[in-house]
Design a protein around this motif. Structure first.
Motif, mmCIF file in Angstrom:
data_model
loop_
_atom_site.group_PDB
_atom_site.id
_atom_site.type_symbol
_atom_site.label_atom_id
_atom_site.label_comp_id
_atom_site.label_asym_id
_atom_site.label_seq_id
_atom_site.Cartn_x
_atom_site.Cartn_y
_atom_site.Cartn_z
ATOM 1 N N SER A 107 0.827 -1.204 0.000
ATOM 2 C CA SER A 107 0.000 0.000 0.000
ATOM 3 C C SER A 107 0.863 1.257 0.000
ATOM 4 N N LEU A 108 2.025 1.186 0.633
ATOM 5 C CA LEU A 108 2.933 2.335 0.636
ATOM 6 C C LEU A 108 3.550 2.547 -0.749
ATOM 7 N N ILE A 109 3.828 1.463 -1.460
ATOM 8 C CA ILE A 109 4.311 1.582 -2.839
ATOM 9 C C ILE A 109 3.297 2.340 -3.692
ATOM 10 N N LEU B 247 3.715 10.165 4.322
ATOM 11 C CA LEU B 247 4.262 10.493 5.643
ATOM 12 C C LEU B 247 3.508 9.770 6.748
ATOM 13 N N GLU B 248 2.213 9.675 6.611
ATOM 14 C CA GLU B 248 1.408 8.975 7.614
ATOM 15 C C GLU B 248 1.772 7.492 7.668
ATOM 16 N N LYS B 249 1.970 6.890 6.499
ATOM 17 C CA LYS B 249 2.309 5.463 6.463
ATOM 18 C C LYS B 249 3.728 5.220 6.973
ATOM 19 N N LEU B 250 4.648 6.131 6.686
ATOM 20 C CA LEU B 250 5.993 6.003 7.250
ATOM 21 C C LEU B 250 5.937 6.105 8.774
ATOM 22 N N ALA B 251 5.089 6.981 9.296
ATOM 23 C CA ALA B 251 4.934 7.107 10.743
ATOM 24 C C ALA B 251 4.361 5.830 11.351
ATOM 25 N N ILE C 130 12.065 13.937 4.299
ATOM 26 C CA ILE C 130 10.899 13.064 4.403
ATOM 27 C C ILE C 130 10.969 12.149 5.622
ATOM 28 N N TYR C 131 12.175 11.940 6.155
ATOM 29 C CA TYR C 131 12.336 11.081 7.323
ATOM 30 C C TYR C 131 12.498 11.882 8.622
ATOM 31 N N GLN C 132 12.174 13.155 8.591
ATOM 32 C CA GLN C 132 12.406 14.007 9.758
ATOM 33 C C GLN C 132 11.715 13.475 11.010
ATOM 34 N N GLN C 133 10.529 12.914 10.844
ATOM 35 C CA GLN C 133 9.761 12.405 11.974
ATOM 36 C C GLN C 133 9.873 10.893 12.138
ATOM 37 N N THR C 134 10.692 10.261 11.298
ATOM 38 C CA THR C 134 10.789 8.795 11.342
ATOM 39 C C THR C 134 12.252 8.346 11.303
ATOM 40 N N PRO C 135 13.024 8.628 12.343
ATOM 41 C CA PRO C 135 14.456 8.292 12.319
ATOM 42 C C PRO C 135 14.736 6.794 12.265
ATOM 43 N N VAL D 158 12.906 4.536 10.719
ATOM 44 C CA VAL D 158 12.691 4.144 9.321
ATOM 45 C C VAL D 158 13.875 4.584 8.464
ATOM 46 N N HIS D 159 14.393 5.769 8.753
ATOM 47 C CA HIS D 159 15.545 6.276 8.000
ATOM 48 C C HIS D 159 16.762 5.357 8.175
ATOM 49 N N ASP D 160 17.027 4.942 9.395
ATOM 50 C CA ASP D 160 18.143 4.022 9.641
ATOM 51 C C ASP D 160 17.938 2.707 8.905
ATOM 52 N N TRP D 161 16.718 2.208 8.936
ATOM 53 C CA TRP D 161 16.387 0.957 8.244
ATOM 54 C C TRP D 161 16.599 1.126 6.741
ATOM 55 N N ALA D 162 16.134 2.248 6.215
ATOM 56 C CA ALA D 162 16.308 2.512 4.784
ATOM 57 C C ALA D 162 17.778 2.534 4.394
#
Length: 216
Positions: free
Chosen positions: A100-102, A125-129, A171-176, A178-182
């Motif tokens: 769904s995120l894709i 952004l909501e789905k990343l959160a 885009i990863y400002q609120q999701t650190p 997820v950013h590390d995982w990416a």
């Protein structure tokens, strides 16, 4: 084992999931690229949905990336799934969420108005959160071991990396987490080699041709 063939479109994130899995598990797969806008007749004859990816193996046609990945995983142990039934179910659920995120990411990338761009930007952004809240392990989704969830999300992160230069914020400002995982996934050899060498240029050209608001 008979030769396995994966029929692909060179920008498709769902195909990329299966290529990552094959590369990570060192499964020999022949990749055949087609133009999805003008698919050959033979492809439409074998693809029930007229979409990629399609895998041909053991005289059978397999479609849907999550199913293809399950097959690739089962024929080449050890498994990229967790050991317990409940964790496998948990992982499969997040693979579906990744799908769904894709879709949301695609609509963000190809939105041709500011209104639609803002709509799908908020959705991404909501789905990343949502993913941020569930991530508990490092460096991969389940911890130390790469899994099919990682293969499912890596194409998302690759495209977000390319879209980032067109966004006026991180885009990863609120999701650190997820950013590390990416960053972990994008550094993997199997991920880097899962696209054609000209992928970045092809993707940018695709956005321009689609009338993307982001690249105007």
């Amino acid at each position: 084992m008979q030769p396995i063939e994966l029929i692909s479109f060179n920008l498709c994130p769902f195909v990329q999931r299966s290529v990552i899995t094959a590369l990570y598990k060192h499964i020999p797969v022949n990749i055949k690229y087609i133009e999805l806008d003008t698919p050959p007749a033979w492809f439409l004859d074998i693809s029930p949905l007229g979409k990629v990816p399609v895998l041909t193996a053991e005289g059978q046609i397999i479609f849907e990336s999550a199913v293809i990945n399950e097959y690739l995983d089962e024929i080449s142990p050890p498994s990229l799934h967790p050991a317990t039934a409940i964790r496998k179910a948990h992982n499969r659920a997040w693979i579906e969420f990744g799908s769904s995120l894709i879709v949301s990411q695609y609509y963000l990338a190809t939105a041709n108005t500011l209104e639609n761009k803002d709509k799908y930007q908020a959705e991404v952004l909501e789905k990343l959160a949502t993913v941020e809240r569930v991530l508990q392990a490092k460096p991969f989704f389940n911890g130390e071991q790469f899994s099919l969830v990682d293969a499912a999300f890596a194409p998302i992160f690759m495209r977000l990396m390319l879209l980032a230069k067109y966004l006026p914020f991180d885009i990863y400002q609120q999701t650190p987490k997820v950013h590390d995982w990416a960053n972990t996934l994008l550094a993997l050899d199997a991920v880097q080699k899962s696209v054609v060498p000209t992928f970045a240029d092809l993707y940018t050209n695709f956005l321009k041709k689609s009338g993307s608001y982001l690249v105007q």
